[in-house]
Enzyme design. Sequence first.
Site, PDB file in Angstrom:
ATOM      1  N   GLY A 192       0.825  -1.193   0.000  1.00  0.00           N
ATOM      2  CA  GLY A 192       0.000   0.000   0.000  1.00  0.00           C
ATOM      3  C   GLY A 192       0.865   1.251   0.000  1.00  0.00           C
ATOM      4  O   GLY A 192       2.044   1.217  -0.359  1.00  0.00           O
ATOM      5  N   VAL A 193       0.298   2.349   0.453  1.00  0.00           N
ATOM      6  CA  VAL A 193       1.009   3.633   0.431  1.00  0.00           C
ATOM      7  C   VAL A 193       2.285   3.575   1.257  1.00  0.00           C
ATOM      8  O   VAL A 193       3.370   3.929   0.778  1.00  0.00           O
ATOM      9  CB  VAL A 193       0.091   4.764   0.952  1.00  0.00           C
ATOM     10  CG1 VAL A 193       0.852   6.075   1.022  1.00  0.00           C
ATOM     11  CG2 VAL A 193      -1.123   4.910   0.047  1.00  0.00           C
ATOM     12  N   GLU A 213       2.710  -8.857  -0.950  1.00  0.00           N
ATOM     13  CA  GLU A 213       1.339  -8.350  -0.933  1.00  0.00           C
ATOM     14  C   GLU A 213       0.360  -9.512  -1.066  1.00  0.00           C
ATOM     15  O   GLU A 213       0.482 -10.350  -1.966  1.00  0.00           O
ATOM     16  CB  GLU A 213       1.136  -7.349  -2.071  1.00  0.00           C
ATOM     17  CG  GLU A 213      -0.305  -6.940  -2.337  1.00  0.00           C
ATOM     18  CD  GLU A 213      -0.988  -6.337  -1.117  1.00  0.00           C
ATOM     19  OE1 GLU A 213      -2.090  -6.827  -0.774  1.00  0.00           O
ATOM     20  OE2 GLU A 213      -0.432  -5.400  -0.522  1.00  0.00           O
ATOM     21  N   SER A 279       3.085  -3.176   6.927  1.00  0.00           N
ATOM     22  CA  SER A 279       2.151  -2.081   6.611  1.00  0.00           C
ATOM     23  C   SER A 279       0.888  -2.679   6.021  1.00  0.00           C
ATOM     24  O   SER A 279       0.639  -2.590   4.818  1.00  0.00           O
ATOM     25  CB  SER A 279       2.794  -1.088   5.638  1.00  0.00           C
ATOM     26  OG  SER A 279       3.253  -1.750   4.465  1.00  0.00           O
ATOM     27  N   ARG A 282      -4.333   0.132   9.209  1.00  0.00           N
ATOM     28  CA  ARG A 282      -4.333   0.794  10.504  1.00  0.00           C
ATOM     29  C   ARG A 282      -5.684   0.578  11.180  1.00  0.00           C
ATOM     30  O   ARG A 282      -6.689   0.310  10.510  1.00  0.00           O
ATOM     31  CB  ARG A 282      -4.044   2.300  10.345  1.00  0.00           C
ATOM     32  CG  ARG A 282      -2.672   2.561   9.722  1.00  0.00           C
ATOM     33  CD  ARG A 282      -2.372   4.046   9.603  1.00  0.00           C
ATOM     34  NE  ARG A 282      -2.245   4.684  10.907  1.00  0.00           N
ATOM     35  CZ  ARG A 282      -1.152   4.659  11.657  1.00  0.00           C
ATOM     36  NH1 ARG A 282      -0.074   4.003  11.244  1.00  0.00           N
ATOM     37  NH2 ARG A 282      -1.115   5.285  12.815  1.00  0.00           N
ATOM     38  N   ALA A 330      -5.000  12.346   6.083  1.00  0.00           N
ATOM     39  CA  ALA A 330      -4.853  13.540   6.916  1.00  0.00           C
ATOM     40  C   ALA A 330      -5.767  14.661   6.447  1.00  0.00           C
ATOM     41  O   ALA A 330      -6.389  15.364   7.255  1.00  0.00           O
ATOM     42  CB  ALA A 330      -3.396  14.002   6.913  1.00  0.00           C
ATOM     43  N   HIS A 454       2.518  27.050 -20.934  1.00  0.00           N
ATOM     44  CA  HIS A 454       3.379  26.220 -21.780  1.00  0.00           C
ATOM     45  C   HIS A 454       4.833  26.657 -21.627  1.00  0.00           C
ATOM     46  O   HIS A 454       5.121  27.839 -21.710  1.00  0.00           O
ATOM     47  CB  HIS A 454       2.968  26.340 -23.246  1.00  0.00           C
ATOM     48  CG  HIS A 454       3.866  25.568 -24.168  1.00  0.00           C
ATOM     49  ND1 HIS A 454       3.823  24.196 -24.248  1.00  0.00           N
ATOM     50  CD2 HIS A 454       4.843  25.990 -25.018  1.00  0.00           C
ATOM     51  CE1 HIS A 454       4.731  23.793 -25.131  1.00  0.00           C
ATOM     52  NE2 HIS A 454       5.357  24.862 -25.609  1.00  0.00           N
TER      53      HIS A 454
END
Length: 475
Positions: A192-193, A213, A279, A282, A330, A454
Amino acid sequence: MSKQFDVVVIGGGPGGYVAAIRAAQLGMAVACIDEWKNAAGGPALGGTCTNVGCIPSKALLQSSEYFEHATHSFADHGISTGKVAMDVAKMIARKDGVVKQNNDGIQYLFKKNKVTFFHGRGSFVKAVDGGYEIKVAGKEEESITGKQIIVATGSNARALPGVPFDEDKILSNDGALRLGATPKKLGLIGAGVIGLEMGSVWRRLGTEVTVLEGMDKFLPTVDEQIAKEAKKAFDKQGLKIELGVKVGEVKTDKKGVNISYTNAKGEAQQLEVDKLIVSIGRVANTIGLNPEAVGIKLDERGAIVVDDDCKTNLPGVWAVGDVVRGPMLAHKAEEEGVAVAERIAGQHGHVNFATLPSVIYTSPEVAWVGRTEQQLKADGVAYKAGTFPFLANGRARALGDTTGMVKFLADATTDEILGVHMVGPMVSELISEAVVAMEFKASSEDIARICHAHPSLSESTKEAALAVDKRTLNF
């Protein structure tokens, strides 16, 4: 006699400190309780995000990316550096400095906005006339009362069953951010992250990184086309990612960690590493909150149950951020914190979950907002898709990073933007244009007709929007 406040916020992370500041700005007497400590035992406001999450991980990602540029990319620009070395201790010290600046900044904002801060653990004692009594367990124990309570206690890393974190060899995000030296071999469970970001940091510094994973698809919540492009880039970099594995016994010894697992083919495997980062998600943090004292309802996962307005089952008690339903981000916590403060003040705070952006700060970065192509197919939504590769973007060529693409998904009939997905350089910044557009119910044509500077990376968003209707300017 306990001190009385209009609002008491329990938790000083992104949801808590933002809620406290906004409530104070709206004229309320506000207290915020937070127990995070720095190395000296003093307060460290900012929660997981500032102390062991968003901020320190980005500091390490930036340092390691500079190292990667110096060792692999500078020569292409005609820059000779000689032998390049990484001082890990100094990198970690810099990260700690960045964290402290953020800690101190929040304390300054509390003083500026007249938020009363209590350093310690906050917990419910009982309901009292017109509010709730809250115990603060710090250097000294004291009691305060609040008419309104906002719980913003965040989340904790989930450990493997039977394999607790020792933050020496078995690491959570906390220990992963405090490694004092570059390990030769690093294992990660969970792609994951956190797994990808931490794996990227140490891979750049020369560590052999293996990511295990359990899912058989890479980044299953990300648009499949974007996820495949990201996986291709990580494979090329040497980040070894194994999908569809089942982790078995995990043992530690003086040498390191041994992980037994079966691969996607069902074959037994062994992985020996110096350190293992776990990980796998959570869990909501209600440790020490004592919710049963007042009867706050928790769900089967231990999260606080709230309605769409972040109200709990008790009058005057609210909860925001990781401790409630929804993505553990967050910025989601911040938005909920502001909204709750405004609702308490009689205003109409609002959070739109459909336009919350998500970002993985690897290189290439991955960012998205809205629905994926596979979700639209599953829901039977008629849509149009447009993509544009950074390979054809002049600014990306000048940067020396043409990895990835931008992808637009729009309603086939109305052309309203339904999702935008990106993988490539600096897409964490580019995604905000899509968020703004979707908040205002914009069409892909609206983005296509906006003048973009540009050369800029943002021209790729314009080109992807043009591609929805099979048009292109192809800068």
